[in-house]
Structure formats: structure tokens, C-alpha cells
Scaffold this active site. Structure first.
Site, PDB file in Angstrom:
ATOM      1  N   SER A   1       0.946  -1.141  -0.001  1.00  0.00           N
ATOM      2  CA  SER A   1       0.158   0.023  -0.037  1.00  0.00           C
ATOM      3  C   SER A   1       0.923   1.106  -0.306  1.00  0.00           C
ATOM      4  CB  SER A   1      -0.961  -0.105   1.116  1.00  0.00           C
ATOM      5  OG  SER A   1      -1.885  -1.202   1.099  1.00  0.00           O
TER       6      SER A   1
ATOM      7  N   ALA B   1       1.097   5.186   1.605  1.00  0.00           N
ATOM      8  CA  ALA B   1       0.807   5.748   2.912  1.00  0.00           C
ATOM      9  C   ALA B   1      -0.574   5.839   3.396  1.00  0.00           C
ATOM     10  CB  ALA B   1       1.664   6.986   3.024  1.00  0.00           C
ATOM     11  N   ILE B   2      -0.963   5.589   4.346  1.00  0.00           N
ATOM     12  CA  ILE B   2      -2.502   5.881   4.843  1.00  0.00           C
ATOM     13  C   ILE B   2      -2.229   6.952   5.871  1.00  0.00           C
ATOM     14  CG2 ILE B   2      -4.722   5.206   5.920  1.00  0.00           C
ATOM     15  CD1 ILE B   2      -3.859   2.160   4.891  1.00  0.00           C
TER      16      ILE B   2
ATOM     17  N   ASP C   1      -7.629   4.075  11.020  1.00  0.00           N
ATOM     18  CA  ASP C   1      -7.119   2.755  10.721  1.00  0.00           C
ATOM     19  C   ASP C   1      -7.270   1.664  11.692  1.00  0.00           C
ATOM     20  OD1 ASP C   1      -5.955   0.794   9.123  1.00  0.00           O
ATOM     21  OD2 ASP C   1      -3.771   1.666   9.494  1.00  0.00           O
TER      22      ASP C   1
END
Length: 518
Positions: free
Chosen positions: A219, A221-222, A281
Site C-alpha cells: 500500500s 501511505a495511509i 485505521d
């Protein structure tokens, strides 16, 4: 810009079409992130006849293509008569020709929103409800408001084990699922919250050099200054389609690509888009996100790294055990064998925080440079050793020794270079042109480091959008420092972002706690 601006070329309506529901497509050039948005004049005949208002969900059809977009009503003169302005996300999704006639209509009613409302009120959802919601999300039928509502309703401890399994399975089912034709396909994931922890770029080549298959989809970055895909993209292309991903794995036994480009668990990418600005998250969604991607990528055996620390994502050993149990149980329910390693999350890993700075550290370890960060090296070797044992490439207790040999004799570096070449070629690491050193205010011993604030500073400096931006850490826990000694350096690609990060650091309590040395 004229009030009557609009494309003068396009496909005329065919016989039987009604111009009352048609407008010409115009690329407005507005970045709405990944949410498709359409702009229409308030006095537009379509708006008036259909009763469209701002935030309405609108179906746009161009030829055989169709999308659902969020409407913004325009009063100003910048949008021409008879024109539908499409945001960049809407234009990319619909692919119209400039000036092409597009049909505008109401979006279909979303029955699945009743399940979202039910979850908001604290009710459990069954597998059918999750399939309906995730199916609509993957199809692009939810606005960002709907997505934010669903994410928030599921946040915290609002998903039990059965719901987490149902959500994970639904996310797998709406996308493609790769089959590598092998009984053993390994993978790893770190739950995050620890800046600089870029072990994947070391583990993958070590494991692949030992003959195991490791197609790593990662992924962006969140909530962090860099995701694995962001850091890998500094070194090689990661935006590969499934065909290119397969060719890379066939040539090298592994890859490190962005999961969003290969449409594996596509609903997860949509949810991540909204989780990022919400800075959410939660545990159930984390488990579903991680394991749906692993299952969709064709993995059979997965190692999960759980860093624990007061400013990491997982704060305590008890929390790590609870999250670990859920990962193992959900994995078992969807056919994955999940192993765990609980690691130290008290301080950043390596020196760099941000895509380019982390890539620099990875290369230093792979190339066996004398100044390579040893903590990053040792952490990656332990994880690689676990996977070698999990995948049967090393007998129990011998994985760490094998991983150490493969890194030391250059096989890992050769494999990484081959992976980069197969993905499009190894790139030079960019360097930021603006820097600011933060010094120790007093002498003493470093007793704690606030990972969250340090990560925030790296993000405000521009990471990960500006790949060379971030933070370079110069000291570690337990180090004795003198007054005025550099603690860390802010890196930025623009002076304004450097100033912004400096202001944030100066306004906070010290990121590095220093006590008098005994």
C-alpha cells in the site's frame, strides 16, 4: 475565460437521443483526489428538469462507459452553457472524448446504504450485508460521505470476529484473485505505526534468493510519511498491471508493487482513500485490509510484524496479542496460514523517515555499506528468517542464519537489482534541497522518542507526496548527547513546507526526551 466556454467538437446525439439529458464533456482540470465529481451550471436545463442539487449522485454515460459522480452546482461564469465539467478523477474514470455528448441521469438507488445506517446504530451485519456494501463500494457507487460514514461506523471495536471475516471475504470476492500454480506462496506485512520500518524491501529479495515465491503487493501511505509502495517507487516503478506483475515474478520469483494498480481487493483501495484524511485505521478494518490483499495476491503463508510501543500503532503487548489472535483466526477462516512476530516499537527504524530517505537506508543495507543502519538490518534478517522457516526453505531455528548468509554474500542485493530491472529499472534516489537541523536543547541521555509527532513532522515537510521530504534521525534511545548536538534533520523539497514543519516542531513538546545522564 468566457462564460460560454465549452468544447466545440464532439459526437452529436444519435437518432432517438434527447438533448434534454445530454451535455458536452469538458475536462475541468480540478483535482478532487480520487472521487469523481461533475460540475453543472445551476441554470443548466438538465439540473433544472431533474431537480439536481449539490452533493447529488449523478450517473454519467459516454458511449459504452458509465460512472457515478458527485455533483457540484456552479453559479460562477467559468463553466460554459451546455457543458458538464469533469474533475480529473471523473475524466480518467469515464474516458470521454473532449466535447463528446454525455448522458446525465439519476444514479440508481443504493439499497446497501440501509446496512450502513444499521451499522451506525450499532447493529451487527451479516455476510450478505457486507457483500452488498462492498460490492457497491468497489463499483464506485458510494460518495466520500457514504464511505466516511461506513468507515466510522466500523471503527474502534465495532466489528466482531464474524463481521471481520465477512468483511474480509467480501473484499476478496469483489476483485481479482491471483493463482500462481504453487502450493507455497509467502508474504509479509507490518501493521505500521513505526516510522522508517522499511523491512519489506530487504525481506523480499532475501526470501526470493532462497527460492521461495513472494509476490509482494504493498500500500501507499495511509497515515504515515511513507508506505512500502511509496519507498519502492523511489527505486523502481510500482504501478504495474497484473501482466507485468506476473512477468516480474516469473523472472525473479518476487515483486514489490502497488496493490492499487493490480485491482486486488479494489474496495480496500477506495476505503483507504477516505481513511487517510480521516486518520482512521481501526482493528477490524486493518485485519480485513491486510488479509484481503494477501489472499487476493495468491498468498498461502503470511508473516505479520506487530511493532509495540507507547507511540506506535499497537501500544501494548496485550493489544498485540488481541490483534494477533484476530489476524490468525480470520486468516484461518479464509484459508491463510498466518504467523506473528511482535517487535520493538519504541523508536524509529533506521535513520530515514520518508520515501527517499528510507530508500537510501535500504540500499545501504543491501549493498553492505559500513554505515548502513544496523537496527534495520537486524530487524529485516529476523523477519526473513521467520519466513524462510514458515515456507520450508530453512529448518526450524536455521532461518536467521540462512538470511544472514544471503545478505552478506550479495545474493540479496543481486536479487533486488533483478526485481527493480524487471519492474522497469533501478532509479537514482532524489535528495531534498531544503533542510533544517533540530538540535538537543541540553545535554543528557535520550530516554524516549515520540514516533507519532516525528512522523507528523515528516508529513508536514511534504512526505510522501514529495518523495525526498521527511526526517533524518541522528540519535537513538540511550544515546548520550551534548547540548547543541543534532537530533534530527527536516528535509523538504519546498521552503514553505520546511517552514511549516519547523513551526510544528517548535510548537510541540520535545520529540526527543532527554534526561540528565547518570
Amino acid at each position: 475565460m468566457s462564460a460560454d466556454i465549452g468544447p466545440d467538437k464532439g459526437t452529436e446525439p444519435t437518432h432517438g437521443d434527447s438533448a434534454d439529458d445530454m451535455l458536452r464533456a469538458w475536462r475541468a482540470g480540478i483535482d478532487t483526489y480520487q472521487e469523481p465529481v461533475v460540475y453543472m451550471r445551476r441554470d443548466c436545463a438538465v439540473c433544472r428538469s431533474e431537480g439536481f442539487t449539490t452533493q447529488a449522485r449523478i450517473r454519467l454515460t459516454a458511449g459504452s462507459g458509465s460512472i457515478v459522480a458527485t455533483l457540484c452546482v456552479v453559479d460562477g461564469p467559468w463553466l460554459g452553457h451546455g457543458v458538464a465539467g469533469l474533475s480529473e478523477a471523473a475524466w480518467r474514470a469515464l474516458h470521454p472524448q473532449p466535447g463528446q455528448w454525455i448522458t446525465v441521469s439519476h444514479a440508481p438507488v443504493l439499497d446497501s446504504l440501509s446496512h450502513v445506517r444499521s451499522k451506525v446504530y450499532g447493529h451487527r451485519l451479516d455476510a450478505g450485508a457486507f457483500r452488498a456494501v462492498i460490492g457497491d463500494i468497489a463499483a464506485g457507487r458510494y460518495s466520500d460521505l457514504h464511505l466516511a460514514t461506513f468507515i466510522t461506523a466500523c471503527a474502534g471495536d465495532h466489528l466482531d470476529l464474524d463481521e471481520t471475516v465477512s468483511l474480509t471475504q467480501a473484499m476478496i470476492d469483489v476483485g481479482e484473485r491471483l493463482d500462481w500454480g504453487r502450493d507455497m506462496v509467502v508474504d509479509k506485512h507490518c501493521v505500521g505505526g513505526l516510522p522508517g520500518n522499511r523491512t519489506t524491501l530487504l525481506v523480499v529479495p532475501i526470501v526470493a534468493a532462497c527460492g521461495l515465491t513472494m509476490p509482494k503487493t504493498s500500500s501507499r501511505a495511509i497515515t504515515s510519511p511513507a508506505g512500502t509502495a511509496d519507498t519502492m517507487e523511489v527505486l523502481a516503478p510500482v504501478d504495474l498491471d497484473i501482466g507485468a506483475m506476473r512477468r516480474t515474478v516469473e523472472r525473479t520469483g518476487a515483486c514489490i508493487v502497488w496493490g492499487g494498480s493490480v485491482r486486488l481487493s479494489p474496495a480496500d483501495d477506495v476505503l483507504i482513500r477516505v481513511e487517510r484524511p480521516l486518520d482512521l485505521d481501526s482493528e477490524g478494518q486493518l485485519v480485513a485490509s491486510v488479509l484481503s490483499k494477501k489472499a487476493a495476491a495468491g498468498s498461502t503463508h503470511v508473516l505479520i510484524d506487530l511493532p509495540v510501543g507507547p507511540t506506535a500503532k499497537v501500544r501494548s503487548r496485550e493489544a498485540a496479542q488481541a490483534l494477533g489472535r484476530r489476524l490468525v483466526e480470520v486468516g484461518r477462516s479464509i484459508g491463510l496460514q498466518v504467523a506473528l512476530r511482535v517487535t520493538d516499537g519504541l523508536q524509529p527504524v533506521g535513520r530515514g523517515i520518508g520515501p527517499a530517505l528510507e530508500a537510501r537506508d535500504v540500499l545501504a543495507v543491501l549493498r553492505r555499506q559500513a554505515d548502513a543502519p544496523d537496527d534495520l538490518r537486524q530487524r529485516a534478517l529476523r523477519l526473513a528468517g521467520d519466513i524462510l522457516e514458515l515456507g520450508g526453505a530453512a529448518p526450524p531455528g536455521a532461518g536467521l542464519r540462512l538470511a544472514t548468509e544471503v545478505l552478506a554474500d550479495g545474493r540479496a542485493w543481486a536479487k533486488f537489482a533483478a526485481i527493480c530491472e524487471a519492474q522497469g529499472g533501478l532509479r537514482e534516489v532524489p535528495v531534498a534541497s531544503h533542510r533544517h537541523v533540530v538540535e538537543a536543547p541540553s545535554a543528557g541521555r535520550v530516554t524516549s522518542i515520540d514516533n507519532r509527532v516525528l512522523s507528523r513532522a515528516a508529513k508536514l515537510a511534504g512526505a510522501p507526496r514529495a518523495p525526498a521530504a521527511g526526517v533524518d534521525v541522528h540519535v537513538r534511545l540511550g544515546d548520550i548527547v551534548r547540548a547543541g548536538q543534532p537530533l534530527f534533520t527536516l528535509h523538504a523539497q519546498a521552503p514553505g513546507e520546511l517552514a511549516y514543519a519547523q513551526q510544528y516542531v517548535n510548537a510541540r513538546p520535545p520529540i526527543f526526551q532527554i534526561s540528565e545522564a547518570s
